[in-house]
Enzyme design. Structure first.
Site: not given
Length: 378
Positions: A101, A199
């Site tokens: 990410c 997440c």
């Protein structure tokens, strides 16, 4: 300078943005909407980047008097992070989605868009610092507070990206000071807990999440000599170093627990053995990148001294490293560890340091132990 502040909704990014404003920069806050998955829209989700986080980021920007926007990067996040996470597990590797990410979303995609819109730099709440060498080239270094240092997860950044990065928390001695500063500034996130877990898997059940997306078929669990010990429901659900959940009916001769040593997805086989065989002394990494200019020895393919870190808060170990060029022209980073490291899984990221400086990183493709010959398992 025109600065885009990446606002996660946490205390670190809020204080970093406040310091950028105080430094006289023209600051605009942006929150990245990374997922449209239902679990992340629920109150109490345990990851980051939730709707609650977006609201907290908006309140922080409102308090600082800076513009606030939400950018939808959910499609790119799915392709570059979520799909990559699944593909890595299918290949028998254990990926770190936060590294991916940072590499592909929070810096590559975000910075690309920021520069296109006329911003000079991106500001984040990471604990790391950029230092210039004598010729003005950027280098990535550890933060002042080693306990909170996040240089490991930023090891994927390139020199070009570091040219446009600002880390206002670099010299902050502790997280407690950041929280105290947030309280003094009247920021509502001053006491907000740190985010944790992946997440896009808000309930923390990685095995269950993968089972819905990867075909799980039964296969053999064997020991380090290839002798069968039991059966598993799907090799992709395991990771190197795992002890629990093996459900072996045959105890070890010495009565000690067994651990996952290797996963072979093509053969749908899981290899287990004693804890001692988890210690590895050679790592081979692919997808190499350099955090700034590579040192001369690395560029020339000469072995050099360094330290290797394979977890965000793991201890670095002394090593000798070199870059090898393969027959197909690809490069492999080979690190020989001075002291063996326990439980390293393919797919993890090895970040190499010299002192406080991050030299670069690579994705671990294989982790070897001289105490065990994997070819014994046919």
């Amino acid at each position: 300078m025109k600065v885009l502040a990446a606002m996660s909704g946490g205390v670190d990014s809020a204080v970093a943005a406040a310091r950028a404003v105080e430094a006289g920069h023209e600051v605009v806050g942006v929150h990245l909407a990374l997922s449209r998955m239902p679990g992340t829209l629920r109150t109490g989700s345990r990851g980051c980047c939730t709707v609650e986080d977006s609201n907290d980021a908006w309140r922080a920007c409102d308090k600082l008097g800076i513009p606030y926007y939400v950018w939808d990067f959910s499609e790119r996040f799915k392709e570059d992070v979520v799909d990559d996470f699944i593909a890595e597990y299918e290949a028998g590797r254990t990926p770190n989605p936060c590294m991916r990410c940072n590499e592909r979303i929070k810096f590559a995609a975000l910075l690309e868009k920021a520069l296109a819109l006329g911003f000079d730099a991106v500001c984040t709440g990471h604990y790391a610092k950029v230092i210039r060498d004598t010729e003005g080239n950027p280098e990535l270094h550890r933060a002042a507070d080693w306990a909170k240092d996040q240089s490991y997860v930023l090891g994927v950044l390139t020199g070009e990206q570091l040219e446009h990065c600002i880390f206002p928390l670099a010299e902050t001695p502790s997280k407690a000071e950041v929280r105290a500063e947030a309280e003094a500034r009247g920021l509502s996130v001053a006491s907000k807990p740190d985010s944790h877990d992946i997440c896009f898997i808000p309930d923390g059940d990685t095995r269950g999440w993968l089972a819905e997306r990867i075909d799980m078929t039964k296969g053999e669990i064997v020991d380090a000599t290839g002798a069968p010990l039991g059966e598993h429901e799907g090799a992709h659900a395991f990771t190197v170093g795992q002890r629990k959940g093996l459900k072996l009916g045959t105890p070890a001769a010495d009565g000690k627990p067994r651990f996952v040593l290797e996963i072979r997805p093509k053969e749908n086989k899981v290899i287990v053995g004693p804890e001692a065989l988890l210690a590895v002394d050679e790592l081979r990494g692919i997808r190499i990148s350099w955090a700034g200019l590579p040192i001369a020895d690395a560029a020339a393919g000469i072995e050099f001294d360094c330290m290797v870190q394979v977890r965000a808060h793991g201890d670095p170990v002394d090593a000798r490293a070199r870059v090898e060029t393969q027959e197909d022209g690809s490069a492999v980073l080979v690190a020989t560890l001075i002291e063996p490291m326990r439980g390293v899984a393919p797919g993890q990221t090895m970040v190499i340091y010299q002192g406080t400086r991050v030299l670069g990183q690579a994705t671990i493709d294989s982790a070897r132990s001289t105490a065990w010959d994997p070819s014994l398992v046919s």
